[in-house]
Design a protein around this motif. Structure first.
Motif, PDB file in Angstrom:
ATOM      1  N   LEU A 499     -20.134  19.997-120.208  1.00 60.93           N
ATOM      2  CA  LEU A 499     -18.729  19.980-120.620  1.00 60.93           C
ATOM      3  C   LEU A 499     -17.864  20.725-119.618  1.00 60.93           C
ATOM      4  N   ILE A 500     -18.298  21.909-119.227  1.00 63.16           N
ATOM      5  CA  ILE A 500     -17.493  22.723-118.307  1.00 63.16           C
ATOM      6  C   ILE A 500     -17.409  22.061-116.932  1.00 63.16           C
ATOM      7  N   ASP A 501     -18.508  21.446-116.492  1.00 58.64           N
ATOM      8  CA  ASP A 501     -18.512  20.799-115.174  1.00 58.64           C
ATOM      9  C   ASP A 501     -17.599  19.587-115.129  1.00 58.64           C
ATOM     10  N   ASN A 502     -17.303  19.000-116.296  1.00 60.27           N
ATOM     11  CA  ASN A 502     -16.509  17.759-116.315  1.00 60.27           C
ATOM     12  C   ASN A 502     -15.187  17.923-117.046  1.00 60.27           C
ATOM     13  N   LEU A 503     -14.615  19.115-116.933  1.00 57.55           N
ATOM     14  CA  LEU A 503     -13.317  19.343-117.570  1.00 57.55           C
ATOM     15  C   LEU A 503     -12.218  18.494-116.943  1.00 57.55           C
ATOM     16  N   GLY A 504     -12.255  18.329-115.649  1.00 60.33           N
ATOM     17  CA  GLY A 504     -11.252  17.526-114.954  1.00 60.33           C
ATOM     18  C   GLY A 504      -9.852  18.083-115.159  1.00 60.33           C
ATOM     19  N   PRO A 505      -8.854  17.191-115.331  1.00 54.37           N
ATOM     20  CA  PRO A 505      -7.464  17.661-115.508  1.00 54.37           C
ATOM     21  C   PRO A 505      -7.265  18.481-116.776  1.00 54.37           C
ATOM     22  N   ALA A 506      -8.201  18.368-117.730  1.00 55.85           N
ATOM     23  CA  ALA A 506      -8.058  19.103-118.998  1.00 55.85           C
ATOM     24  C   ALA A 506      -8.057  20.605-118.783  1.00 55.85           C
ATOM     25  N   MET A 507      -8.619  21.069-117.664  1.00 59.60           N
ATOM     26  CA  MET A 507      -8.674  22.523-117.442  1.00 59.60           C
ATOM     27  C   MET A 507      -7.286  23.118-117.228  1.00 59.60           C
ATOM     28  N   MET A 508      -6.286  22.267-116.980  1.00 64.23           N
ATOM     29  CA  MET A 508      -4.930  22.774-116.767  1.00 64.23           C
ATOM     30  C   MET A 508      -4.231  23.109-118.088  1.00 64.23           C
ATOM     31  N   LEU A 509      -4.920  22.887-119.223  1.00 65.65           N
ATOM     32  CA  LEU A 509      -4.317  23.145-120.528  1.00 65.65           C
ATOM     33  C   LEU A 509      -3.909  24.607-120.683  1.00 65.65           C
ATOM     34  N   SER A 510      -4.743  25.535-120.209  1.00 69.87           N
ATOM     35  CA  SER A 510      -4.406  26.963-120.273  1.00 69.87           C
ATOM     36  C   SER A 510      -4.993  27.669-119.053  1.00 69.87           C
ATOM     37  N   ASP A 511      -4.398  28.818-118.686  1.00 74.79           N
ATOM     38  CA  ASP A 511      -4.875  29.580-117.512  1.00 74.79           C
ATOM     39  C   ASP A 511      -6.327  29.995-117.690  1.00 74.79           C
ATOM     40  N   ARG A 512      -6.674  30.387-118.904  1.00 77.40           N
ATOM     41  CA  ARG A 512      -8.022  30.874-119.135  1.00 77.40           C
ATOM     42  C   ARG A 512      -9.049  29.744-118.984  1.00 77.40           C
ATOM     43  N   LEU A 513      -8.657  28.547-119.462  1.00 81.71           N
ATOM     44  CA  LEU A 513      -9.541  27.385-119.324  1.00 81.71           C
ATOM     45  C   LEU A 513      -9.672  27.001-117.846  1.00 81.71           C
ATOM     46  N   THR A 514      -8.559  27.103-117.120  1.00 80.64           N
ATOM     47  CA  THR A 514      -8.606  26.834-115.672  1.00 80.64           C
ATOM     48  C   THR A 514      -9.558  27.805-114.986  1.00 80.64           C
ATOM     49  N   PHE A 515      -9.441  29.064-115.391  1.00 88.36           N
ATOM     50  CA  PHE A 515     -10.322  30.069-114.792  1.00 88.36           C
ATOM     51  C   PHE A 515     -11.793  29.773-115.113  1.00 88.36           C
ATOM     52  N   LEU A 516     -12.063  29.386-116.381  1.00 95.03           N
ATOM     53  CA  LEU A 516     -13.431  29.076-116.776  1.00 95.03           C
ATOM     54  C   LEU A 516     -13.996  27.945-115.924  1.00 95.03           C
ATOM     55  N   GLY A 517     -13.189  26.887-115.757  1.00 95.84           N
ATOM     56  CA  GLY A 517     -13.644  25.755-114.957  1.00 95.84           C
ATOM     57  C   GLY A 517     -13.866  26.134-113.502  1.00 95.84           C
ATOM     58  N   SER A 540      -9.575  33.574-104.348  1.00 95.64           N
ATOM     59  CA  SER A 540      -8.337  32.977-104.871  1.00 95.64           C
ATOM     60  C   SER A 540      -8.211  33.216-106.376  1.00 95.64           C
ATOM     61  N   LEU A 541      -9.340  33.252-107.081  1.00 96.25           N
ATOM     62  CA  LEU A 541      -9.288  33.517-108.524  1.00 96.25           C
ATOM     63  C   LEU A 541      -8.719  34.897-108.808  1.00 96.25           C
ATOM     64  N   MET A 542      -9.018  35.846-107.936  1.00 97.53           N
ATOM     65  CA  MET A 542      -8.533  37.218-108.159  1.00 97.53           C
ATOM     66  C   MET A 542      -7.103  37.400-107.672  1.00 97.53           C
ATOM     67  N   THR A 543      -6.826  36.887-106.489  1.00 98.15           N
ATOM     68  CA  THR A 543      -5.495  37.128-105.908  1.00 98.15           C
ATOM     69  C   THR A 543      -4.401  36.309-106.589  1.00 98.15           C
ATOM     70  N   SER A 544      -4.764  35.173-107.193  1.00100.88           N
ATOM     71  CA  SER A 544      -3.758  34.348-107.871  1.00100.88           C
ATOM     72  C   SER A 544      -3.456  34.849-109.276  1.00100.88           C
ATOM     73  N   GLN A 545      -4.135  35.919-109.684  1.00103.78           N
ATOM     74  CA  GLN A 545      -3.951  36.516-111.007  1.00103.78           C
ATOM     75  C   GLN A 545      -4.360  35.587-112.152  1.00103.78           C
ATOM     76  N   ILE A 546      -5.124  34.521-111.831  1.00 98.36           N
ATOM     77  CA  ILE A 546      -5.551  33.601-112.883  1.00 98.36           C
ATOM     78  C   ILE A 546      -6.699  34.169-113.695  1.00 98.36           C
ATOM     79  N   ALA A 547      -7.478  35.046-113.034  1.00 94.18           N
ATOM     80  CA  ALA A 547      -8.607  35.668-113.728  1.00 94.18           C
ATOM     81  C   ALA A 547      -8.108  36.802-114.609  1.00 94.18           C
ATOM     82  N   PRO A 548      -8.616  36.918-115.818  1.00 94.37           N
ATOM     83  CA  PRO A 548      -8.214  38.053-116.659  1.00 94.37           C
ATOM     84  C   PRO A 548      -8.659  39.363-116.010  1.00 94.37           C
TER      85      PRO A 548
END
Length: 634
Positions: A499-517, A540-548
């Motif tokens: 499921l996580i490997d095939n999130l595709g565009p759905a990962m853009m639903l929330s920042d946390r989901l984007t980070f998970l993907g 990039s995950l750290m510097t973009s502030q997307i990671a909690p």
């Protein structure tokens, strides 16, 4: 009255009222009494009626409006006959169950239901003749004869009993059978019985022959006959006078049975009323009267004959029953009164909903709108479909009925579909597909949220994430993503990788989901030994502030193996950025202490991690500077 609708179609009443403080608390009734809105949906046999009539209803809605004239009328008559055949099939099955019932109470209930179904078919058949067939004078009587023959079934048993005996003419019910044949217009069969009597009793042979000839020569407008009504009336009048002449001449005076039959054929009311037991009801009496006194009756004249027949048959001994009122309203061509009386008398909305829908397709109800914004057809269909939603499986039929109610159907469907208990995921998917096909966005979101919450409660994170994505619920997707990350921290691996490997565009639903993907993508790149791509993504995950921020230490720890590689993975600039992230994380963090002022063991581990990271970053920075300086020098 303290009543309210509870779950599904349950009626609940609050009984725990506030009592005075001095009174002792007394235990209440330990039972729950359930009052259901429509109990017929729980009958196994009636469910067949609902299921099979559903397909007829849907087919009727698809009849093209362009088909007009005879072809459209033929289609509507065929639909009506299909409805009647379904009623009759259920009635016959219910009758068999009633006979086989072991419990007398159940047997009586089934028998009562048989009577109701029989009355339903009787009414529907009459409405078909009067409103859908719209039979003119002449054919009208033939249709009414078929109607009576179909619904007065005493003849079958009587005929089998008499004809099955060794000497039919000696049987005690011989003349009852002959009379019943005449009353229902089966004159050929009556002549055959008279020939048996003539063979057995030579003394009455001539009288039987004369009466048989009168029966044979009685003019009747047959379906294939081309004679006009005027010609028929003249022939009938001549035949009637001949019957009357034989009666006045005393041709049958020596045989009361034959004389009585001749009087019946003259349409004599008193002679007919003497056969009350064989006629069994007033509408049989009506049709027999018309057959022998006014065979060319016009539709507009029916109600006069019907009312007089009812009055004569009841004779003031008793008042009309609900069924009598319904049939009388039909003979008066008062469609709305028929529907009203049926709504009061019958135990569910099936009959009036389907009959009204059919009559509406016949263009007979367009002038009758109700004061609260819906026409009669739609109101009755809405009530019927609402009752179906009380059942655990018949609710699916109700959806199609709501679909064909243009004014309020959508609103009713939205309200009812939210109350369907989603006991299983399979049922939930059915409901979801129904909502999605109809672009019911709010209901889709609501269902997906419910299923997502159930999945979280059962610790099925993959399913929960899938439902939250389908619901487009960013907040819930964030919550589930946090649970995934928490599980990863505790176990060191991800569940539901597909499921996580095939999130595709759905990962853009929330920042946390984007980070998970993206974090899962980092692990995949690392596993494929694509260290440079993995390092860039991690940074990039750290510097973009997307990671909690709470997950930064985990990310920096993930960077350690890359910092310790023989090949320099992080450039000097990237290393500086990692060092900055580490300093931001450690600066200003409170130093937790235990009750005795000592640092907890967890904090010692955290400090060790920070020191290891600083050392690894420093070493990597030195190697990166040397490497980059060497490249510049060359």
């Amino acid at each position: 009255m303290c009543f309210d609708w509870g779950p599904g179609e349950m009626l609940v009443c609050e009984t725990l009222f506030k009592k005075k403080e001095k009174e002792e608390k007394v235990l209440g009734c330990p039972f729950i009494y359930i009052v259901r809105k429509d109990i017929d949906v729980y009958s196994r046999i009636l469910r067949k009626l609902f299921n099979e009539s559903h397909s007829i209803f849907v087919g009727l809605q698809r009849i093209e409006e362009e088909s007009a004239g005879k072809s459209r009328k033929a289609q509507l008559v065929r639909v009506s006959k299909n409805y009647r055949s379904v009623i009759r099939a259920c009635m016959e099955e219910m009758h068999q169950v009633a006979i086989a019932a072991q419990d007398p109470v159940c047997g009586r209930q089934y028998s009562s239901q048989v009577s109701i179904l029989s009355a339903m078919e009787l009414i529907w058949n009459l409405c078909e003749i009067l409103f859908i067939e719209v039979a003119p004078a002449g054919p009208l009587l033939l249709h009414l004869l078929d109607w009576v023959r179909l619904h007065v079934c005493e003849m079958d048993g009587l005929s089998a009993d008499v004809l099955g005996s060794e000497n039919p003419n000696k049987h005690e019910n011989f003349w009852n059978l002959v009379t019943l044949f005449v009353l229902q217009g089966h004159l050929d069969e009556a002549r055959q019985m008279l020939s048996k009597e003539a063979d057995a009793n030579p003394a009455s042979a001539s009288m039987c022959r004369v009466l048989g000839d009168l029966m044979r020569t009685m003019p009747i407008l047959s379906p294939g006959n081309t004679q006009t009504l005027t010609e028929l009336e003249l022939k009938w009048q001549h035949w009637h006078e001949e019957c009357e002449r034989h009666l006045q001449d005393g041709t049958f005076a020596s045989n009361p049975h034959l004389e009585s039959l001749c009087k019946v054929m003259l349409g004599d009311d008193n002679a007919l009323l003497e056969q009350k037991e064989l006629l069994s009801n007033w509408y049989h009496f009506l049709v027999t009267r018309l057959l022998y006194s006014h065979p060319t009756v016009k539709p507009i004249e029916l109600h006069f004959y019907a009312q007089s027949s009812l009055d004569l048959f009841l004779g003031g001994d008793s008042g009309p029953e609900p069924l009598d009122n319904i049939l009388m309203a039909a003979f008066e061509f008062d469609i709305h009164q028929v529907i009203k009386e049926c709504s009061i008398a019958l135990s569910n909305w099936w009959f009036v909903a389907h009959l009204t829908d059919l009559l509406d397709h016949c263009k007979l109800l367009h002038s009758h709108n109700l004061y609260f914004g819906s026409n009669m057809r739609e109101f009755l269909l809405l009530e019927y479909a609402s009752g179906l939603f009380a059942h655990h499986s018949l609710w699916q039929l109700g959806v199609d009925y709501f679909d064909h109610c243009p004014e309020l159907g959508r609103v009713y469907l939205e309200l009812h579909i939210e109350r369907i208990p989603l006991n299983t995921e399979q049922k939930a998917l059915k409901v979801l597909r129904i909502c999605e096909r109809r672009q019911m966005t709010e209901q889709v979101r609501s269902i997906c949220k419910i299923l997502a919450m159930k999945a979280v409660c059962n610790n099925r994170l993959g399913s929960a994430l899938s439902w939250s994505i389908r619901a487009k619920d960013a907040a819930f997707a964030t919550l589930v993503s946090d649970r995934f990350l928490k599980d990863y921290c505790e176990r060191g691996s991800f569940s539901d990788l597909d499921l996580i490997d095939n999130l595709g565009p759905a990962m853009m639903l929330s920042d946390r989901l984007t980070f998970l993907g993206k974090y899962r993508e980092f692990h995949r790149l690392y596993g494929e030994k694509r260290f440079l791509d993995a390092a860039s993504l991690l940074l990039s995950l750290m510097t973009s502030q997307i990671a909690p921020r709470s997950f930064w230490m985990t990310l920096l720890t993930d960077a350690l193996p890359l910092l310790e590689q023989k090949q320099v993975i992080f450039s000097a600039e990237q290393t500086y950025e990692l060092m900055q992230c580490l300093e931001d994380l450690t600066t200003g963090r409170p130093e937790p202490r235990d009750l005795e002022g000592q640092r907890p063991q967890d904090d010692d581990i955290e400090t060790t991690k920070v020191e290891m990271l600083r050392l690894a970053l420093a070493r990597n920075l030195a190697r990166a500077i040397v490497k980059e300086g060497t490249l510049e020098g060359s």
